[in-house]
Design an enzyme around this catalytic site. Structure first.
Site, PDB file in Angstrom:
ATOM      1  N   ARG A   1       7.801 -20.445   3.714  1.00 60.01           N
ATOM      2  CA  ARG A   1       7.469 -20.092   2.551  1.00 60.01           C
ATOM      3  C   ARG A   1       6.874 -21.391   1.935  1.00 60.01           C
ATOM      4  NH1 ARG A   1       8.465 -14.844  -0.470  1.00 60.01           N
ATOM      5  NH2 ARG A   1       9.255 -13.579   1.388  1.00 60.01           N
TER       6      ARG A   1
ATOM      7  N   LYS B   1      15.984 -14.184  -7.956  1.00 63.01           N
ATOM      8  CA  LYS B   1      16.538 -12.654  -7.698  1.00 63.01           C
ATOM      9  C   LYS B   1      17.927 -12.338  -8.165  1.00 63.01           C
ATOM     10  CE  LYS B   1      12.666 -11.314  -5.579  1.00 63.01           C
ATOM     11  NZ  LYS B   1      12.154 -11.701  -4.263  1.00 63.01           N
TER      12      LYS B   1
ATOM     13  N   ASP C   1       5.911 -11.860  -8.410  1.00 61.18           N
ATOM     14  CA  ASP C   1       7.470 -11.396  -7.982  1.00 61.18           C
ATOM     15  C   ASP C   1       8.184 -10.798  -8.952  1.00 61.18           C
ATOM     16  OD1 ASP C   1       8.732 -11.294  -5.229  1.00 61.18           O
ATOM     17  OD2 ASP C   1      10.205 -12.708  -6.284  1.00 61.18           O
TER      18      ASP C   1
ATOM     19  N   SER D   1       9.497  -6.667  -0.477  1.00 61.91           N
ATOM     20  CA  SER D   1       9.466  -8.017   0.070  1.00 61.91           C
ATOM     21  C   SER D   1       8.289  -8.368   1.192  1.00 61.91           C
ATOM     22  CB  SER D   1      10.619  -8.774   0.541  1.00 61.91           C
ATOM     23  OG  SER D   1      11.514  -8.615  -0.421  1.00 61.91           O
ATOM     24  N   ALA D   2       7.574  -9.223   1.187  1.00 62.58           N
ATOM     25  CA  ALA D   2       6.564  -9.577   2.123  1.00 62.58           C
ATOM     26  C   ALA D   2       5.736  -8.281   2.296  1.00 62.58           C
ATOM     27  CB  ALA D   2       6.866  -9.872   3.482  1.00 62.58           C
ATOM     28  N   CYS D   3       5.117  -7.536   1.198  1.00 66.27           N
ATOM     29  CA  CYS D   3       4.578  -6.375   1.409  1.00 66.27           C
ATOM     30  C   CYS D   3       3.260  -6.521   0.475  1.00 66.27           C
ATOM     31  CB  CYS D   3       5.119  -4.977   0.920  1.00 66.27           C
ATOM     32  SG  CYS D   3       6.301  -4.620   2.255  1.00 66.27           S
ATOM     33  N   GLY D   4       2.767  -7.827   0.137  1.00 62.61           N
ATOM     34  CA  GLY D   4       1.392  -7.888  -0.458  1.00 62.61           C
ATOM     35  C   GLY D   4       1.451  -8.146  -2.117  1.00 62.61           C
TER      36      GLY D   4
ATOM     37  N   THR E   1       2.020 -11.067  -3.785  1.00 63.08           N
ATOM     38  CA  THR E   1       1.380 -12.354  -3.830  1.00 63.08           C
ATOM     39  C   THR E   1      -0.159 -12.430  -3.764  1.00 63.08           C
ATOM     40  OG1 THR E   1       3.508 -13.412  -3.324  1.00 63.08           O
ATOM     41  CG2 THR E   1       1.345 -14.715  -3.480  1.00 63.08           C
ATOM     42  N   ASN E   2      -0.433 -11.451  -2.576  1.00 66.28           N
ATOM     43  CA  ASN E   2      -1.940 -11.405  -2.321  1.00 66.28           C
ATOM     44  C   ASN E   2      -2.898 -10.671  -3.287  1.00 66.28           C
ATOM     45  OD1 ASN E   2      -2.747 -12.518   0.648  1.00 66.28           O
ATOM     46  ND2 ASN E   2      -0.654 -11.939   0.727  1.00 66.28           N
TER      47      ASN E   2
ATOM     48  N   ARG F   1      16.771 -14.009   3.241  1.00 60.49           N
ATOM     49  CA  ARG F   1      18.068 -13.317   2.343  1.00 60.49           C
ATOM     50  C   ARG F   1      18.863 -12.526   3.212  1.00 60.49           C
ATOM     51  NH1 ARG F   1      16.429  -9.393  -0.004  1.00 60.49           N
ATOM     52  NH2 ARG F   1      14.353  -9.432   0.267  1.00 60.49           N
TER      53      ARG F   1
ATOM     54  N   HIS G   1      10.865  -5.614  -9.514  1.00 62.30           N
ATOM     55  CA  HIS G   1      10.367  -6.787  -8.700  1.00 62.30           C
ATOM     56  C   HIS G   1       9.012  -6.439  -8.499  1.00 62.30           C
ATOM     57  CE1 HIS G   1      10.734  -7.770  -3.881  1.00 62.30           C
ATOM     58  NE2 HIS G   1      10.183  -8.709  -4.741  1.00 62.30           N
TER      59      HIS G   1
ATOM     60  N   TYR H   1      18.867 -21.053   1.671  1.00 63.09           N
ATOM     61  CA  TYR H   1      17.704 -20.380   1.676  1.00 63.09           C
ATOM     62  C   TYR H   1      17.120 -19.925   0.274  1.00 63.09           C
ATOM     63  CZ  TYR H   1      14.172 -16.568   1.643  1.00 63.09           C
ATOM     64  OH  TYR H   1      12.963 -16.093   1.641  1.00 63.09           O
ATOM     65  N   GLY H   2      15.948 -20.248  -0.237  1.00 69.05           N
ATOM     66  CA  GLY H   2      15.443 -19.858  -1.427  1.00 69.05           C
ATOM     67  C   GLY H   2      16.037 -18.630  -2.245  1.00 69.05           C
ATOM     68  N   GLY H   3      15.908 -17.354  -1.533  1.00 69.20           N
ATOM     69  CA  GLY H   3      16.149 -16.145  -2.403  1.00 69.20           C
ATOM     70  C   GLY H   3      17.707 -16.084  -2.386  1.00 69.20           C
TER      71      GLY H   3
HETATM   72  P1  GTP Z   1       7.736 -11.327  -1.534  1.00 62.26           P
HETATM   73  O1  GTP Z   1       7.266 -12.765  -1.706  1.00 62.26           O
HETATM   74  O2  GTP Z   1       8.699 -11.424  -0.401  1.00 62.26           O
HETATM   75  O3  GTP Z   1       8.509 -10.521  -2.678  1.00 62.26           O
HETATM   76  O4  GTP Z   1       6.294 -10.701  -1.026  1.00 62.26           O
HETATM   77  P2  GTP Z   1       5.189 -10.178  -1.361  1.00 62.26           P
HETATM   78  O5  GTP Z   1       5.129  -8.770  -1.901  1.00 62.26           O
HETATM   79  O6  GTP Z   1       4.502 -11.267  -2.492  1.00 62.26           O
HETATM   80  O7  GTP Z   1       4.053 -10.504  -0.001  1.00 62.26           O
HETATM   81  P3  GTP Z   1       2.946 -11.392   0.309  1.00 62.26           P
HETATM   82  O8  GTP Z   1       1.992 -11.056  -0.768  1.00 62.26           O
HETATM   83  O9  GTP Z   1       3.299 -12.529   0.472  1.00 62.26           O
HETATM   84  O10 GTP Z   1       2.378 -10.604   1.611  1.00 62.26           O
HETATM   85  C1  GTP Z   1       3.048 -10.868   2.760  1.00 62.26           C
HETATM   86  C2  GTP Z   1       2.441 -10.375   3.900  1.00 62.26           C
HETATM   87  O11 GTP Z   1       1.645  -9.077   3.727  1.00 62.26           O
HETATM   88  C3  GTP Z   1       1.395 -11.539   4.731  1.00 62.26           C
HETATM   89  O12 GTP Z   1       1.945 -11.316   6.175  1.00 62.26           O
HETATM   90  C4  GTP Z   1      -0.022 -10.764   4.402  1.00 62.26           C
HETATM   91  O13 GTP Z   1      -0.744 -11.057   5.356  1.00 62.26           O
HETATM   92  C5  GTP Z   1       0.246  -9.363   4.364  1.00 62.26           C
HETATM   93  N1  GTP Z   1      -0.689  -8.416   3.515  1.00 62.26           N
HETATM   94  C6  GTP Z   1      -0.792  -8.801   2.118  1.00 62.26           C
HETATM   95  N2  GTP Z   1      -1.551  -7.898   1.517  1.00 62.26           N
HETATM   96  C7  GTP Z   1      -2.303  -7.177   2.724  1.00 62.26           C
HETATM   97  C8  GTP Z   1      -3.109  -6.069   2.923  1.00 62.26           C
HETATM   98  O14 GTP Z   1      -3.843  -5.779   2.113  1.00 62.26           O
HETATM   99  N3  GTP Z   1      -3.310  -5.493   3.971  1.00 62.26           N
HETATM  100  C9  GTP Z   1      -2.572  -5.984   4.971  1.00 62.26           C
HETATM  101  N4  GTP Z   1      -2.961  -5.558   6.505  1.00 62.26           N
HETATM  102  N5  GTP Z   1      -1.688  -6.839   5.039  1.00 62.26           N
HETATM  103  C10 GTP Z   1      -1.360  -7.538   3.681  1.00 62.26           C
HETATM  104  C1  SPV Z   2      11.687 -11.460  -1.439  1.00 59.60           C
HETATM  105  O1  SPV Z   2      12.315 -11.562  -0.238  1.00 59.60           O
HETATM  106  O2  SPV Z   2      11.416 -10.569  -1.991  1.00 59.60           O
HETATM  107  C2  SPV Z   2      11.212 -12.913  -1.912  1.00 59.60           C
HETATM  108  C3  SPV Z   2      11.348 -14.177  -1.355  1.00 59.60           C
HETATM  109  O3  SPV Z   2      10.358 -12.746  -2.797  1.00 59.60           O
HETATM  110  S1  SPV Z   2      13.112 -14.437  -1.805  1.00 59.60           S
HETATM  111  O4  SPV Z   2      13.144 -15.385  -3.334  1.00 59.60           O
HETATM  112  O5  SPV Z   2      13.753 -15.238  -0.975  1.00 59.60           O
HETATM  113  O6  SPV Z   2      13.750 -13.205  -2.322  1.00 59.60           O
HETATM  114 MN    MN Z   3      10.094 -11.072  -3.969  1.00 60.91          MN
END
Ligand code: GTP
Ligand code: SPV
Ligand code: MN
Length: 598
Positions: A379, A210, A281, A252-255, A257-258, A73, A230, A201-203
């Site tokens: 992604r 978003k 999300d 974003s990318a802070c966990g 999904t996991n 984004r 979010h 790009y997706g976002g």
């Molecule tokens: P967006 O789709 O961008 O909104 O992100 P998200 O919040 O869904 O993030 P996602 O679960 O995809 O996590 C992204 C990154 O965080 C990856 O690199 C994972 O490996 C890392 N991650 C997720 N959970 C953990 C955790 O509990 N500990 C650590 N150290 N890393 C984590």
């Molecule tokens: C984020 O960046 O928080 C995402 C991916 O979930 S995007 O849809 O590209 O914004």
């Molecule tokens: Mn997101």
């Protein structure tokens, strides 16, 4: 109006108007049929937009590569276009609607010539649910259409809904020349309109995500007294069959999904928990007649981060993306399957990297930095129904009741593993003061800490001071507001190593959170909130060195006093608009810290 699959005059007039501007060669209405999807896939393969992957190993899967400068984004090219600048607030880029339309019109002019313009009617949320909102996206990208078919409910069922209702978000997208200098992501909340041009790009381009479900929806939600956040939504089923639902906002990318689809770790297996994934999300939440907060996930798919996804970190996702998945910017292996840094299996001897170049392990670029096979923000787009933990309540029109709201950031220091806010107002303060280190999900300096209130900094479609006020007001509308917590899975030791194992082990923290919600466990009162007594976190089966949990739960007075300076500066940006309740919380925290031990 003949030749249109709808009688909705507003929709027809708009489609005609935009086609005059963008000058496509033809117009195709997306009906949601399997047949039309297959045609689009075939055409995309011929045009090179998609590459068909190994259909034996990855049935229904495709690979897409974006332009090299179009991989995340672009927040600096994203604007909130309200008549008054004040209404966009100090954290959004602002442009006047007149100027924005003019600037973008010049780029849209003739941008679809020789191309097809697709009309995608879509519903965010189950079609017909009181939670749901309809949008129509016009785009010249087949990639966008195929992704939208995964991410949202699209086609004739939505058009039928539009026969009764004129209320839809006008979403216009053109890839135009994919030129970063002619890229704009514009939101016109006062016109219920989104214009996105120059990106693939997706976002930036899946406008239901978003742009509509957070930026436009947050603006609408404030007026209609609900919340667009979010947040992931997940259910935790206890052995007696009772499912407790929580929502969590991490940047974003802070966990998100996991966490949303974790599988209980070995050490907790005996307790018989089971996780149900509602969303990863976005969460739309309303106060129901029972006085509690109910949530739906408006989406039907995941647009998840590939790097780091493997059968150890996220087995449910590995299962989810085995079929009917679109991969973006990952490495292509010689057998036409895919790979990324941190995926299952050995590092391939060779492949084609995300830029389309031949790749071998250990290759270095001109500056001596390793060349990655997949982009750090590579992604996958996959249907939520592929996920083994998909909730059985996804289609329920009233969603699920939320017991806890969890905020979380990526912080090497300061934030302890978990703490609980004293009450709703303090919880709003905790959310409003969230900080997190930047990731690859947005263009910017990775690792730098920025304030990201409620993980909504890039996604709030109006003045964030008003957004905080809205959060405070929502608390007053609820007889049973969710309890509010903050977590940090990313605290490190002196060598920069994560102290907490994270991933599925995070369930141990959720267990404490639920116990707090159900008044089953006491807690330690600290200046920042309630913290667990270390013996209340079940660590069975974890080989954590002595004293680690204590380090994870430490509240360092000096660090927090330093943190308050950042908060002070951030709050100051809102001037008189910031709700005074937040300053009250600020002063109270400062006071408690000053009196605090060491
Ligand atoms: P967006 O789709 O961008 O909104 O992100 P998200 O919040 O869904 O993030 P996602 O679960 O995809 O996590 C992204 C990154 O965080 C990856 O690199 C994972 O490996 C890392 N991650 C997720 N959970 C953990 C955790 O509990 N500990 C650590 N150290 N890393 C984590
Ligand atoms: C984020 O960046 O928080 C995402 C991916 O979930 S995007 O849809 O590209 O914004
Ligand atoms: Mn997101």
């Amino acid at each position: 109006m003949e030749g249109f699959p709808t009688t909705n005059k507003k929709l027809i007039d708009w489609v005609i108007k935009i086609s005059r501007l963008c000058e496509p060669e033809r117009i195709v209405w997306i009906d949601g049929s399997e047949e039309q999807k297959l045609t689009l896939e075939k055409e995309s393969v011929v045009s090179g937009e998609l590459l068909r992957l190994n259909q034996e190993k990855l049935p229904g899967c495709f690979l897409h590569r974006t332009a090299h400068d179009d991989v995340s984004r672009t927040e600096h090219l994203t604007f909130i276009c309200t008549r008054k600048k004040r209404d966009a607030g100090p954290n959004n880029n602002w442009m006047s609607p007149a100027r924005a339309y003019n600037k973008a019109r010049a780029i849209f002019k003739g941008s679809m010539s020789g191309r097809t313009m697709y009309v995608i009617p879509f519903s965010m949320g189950p079609v017909g649910s009181p939670f749901s909102k309809i949008g129509v996206e016009l785009t010249d990208s087949r990639y966008v259409v195929l992704n939208m078919l995964i991410m949202a409910r699209c086609g004739d069922a939505v058009l039928k809904q539009l026969e009764k209702n004129d209320d839809f978000t006008k979403c216009l997208h053109s890839k135009a020349q994919l030129d970063i200098n002619k890229r704009l992501i514009l939101h016109f909340p006062e016109d219920n309109t989104i214009w996105s041009v120059g990106s693939g790009y997706g976002g930036n381009v899946l406008l239901g995500k978003k742009c509509l479900s957070l930026r436009i929806a947050s603006y609408v939600a404030r007026k209609e007294k609900w919340m667009a956040e979010h947040m992931l939504i997940m259910g935790i089923e206890e052995p007696n069959g009772h499912v407790e639902y929580i929502a969590a906002a991490f940047p974003s990318a802070c966990g998100k999904t996991n966490l949303a689809m974790l599988i209980p770790p070995e050490g907790l297996k005996r307790k018989g928990y089971r996780i149900w994934t509602v969303g990863d999300d976005i969460s739309w939440m309303r106060v129901d007649s029972d006085g509690s907060l109910w949530a739906i996930n408006p989406e039907t798919g995941f647009f998840g981060v590939a790097p780091g996804t493997n059968s150890k970190s996220n087995p449910n996702m590995v299962e989810t993306i085995k079929k009917n998945t679109i991969y973006t910017n990952v490495l292509l292996k010689p057998d036409n399957t895919v790979w990324w840094e941190g995926s299952d299996g050995d590092v391939p001897n060779q492949g084609i990297d995300w830029k389309g170049n031949t790749w071998k392990p250990n290759m270095k670029d001109g500056e001596g930095k390793p060349i990655k096979g997949a982009h750090a923000n590579a992604r996958f787009t996959a249907p939520i129904t592929n996920c083994p933990s998909a909730s059985f309540r996804l289609e329920q029109h009233h969603g699920v009741p939320i017991s806890a709201i969890i905020f979380g950031g990526r912080r090497q220091h300061v934030s302890p593993l978990v703490y609980q806010a004293f009450n709703w107002q303090h919880g709003v303060f905790v959310g409003a003061t969230m900080g997190s280190e930047l990731t690859a999900a947005q263009v910017g300096k990775i690792g730098q800490v920025r304030r990201d209130p409620m993980a909504m900094l890039p996604f709030c479609g109006y003045n964030m001071a008003d957004y905080f006020r809205h959060w405070l007001n929502m608390g007053k509308l609820m007889a049973k507001p969710p309890k509010v917590f903050h977590v940090n899975w990313f605290r490190v030791d002196a060598h920069g190593k994560f102290l907490w194992p994270g991933f599925c082990e995070n369930l141990r923290i959720l267990e404490w959170i639920l116990d707090r919600c159900n008044n089953k466990v006491n807690a330690m009162e600290t200046p920042i909130g309630y913290l667990p007594y270390p013996f209340d976190i079940d660590l069975t089966g974890l080989n954590m060195p002595e004293g680690t949990l204590e380090k994870l739960l430490k509240v360092e007075k000096e660090e927090w006093l330093e943190e308050l300076k950042g908060v002070n500066k951030f709050f100051g940006e809102f001037k008189k608009d910031l709700p005074k309740e937040l300053w009250v919380e600020y002063e109270a925290l400062a006071g408690r810290l000053k009196k605090y031990g060491k």
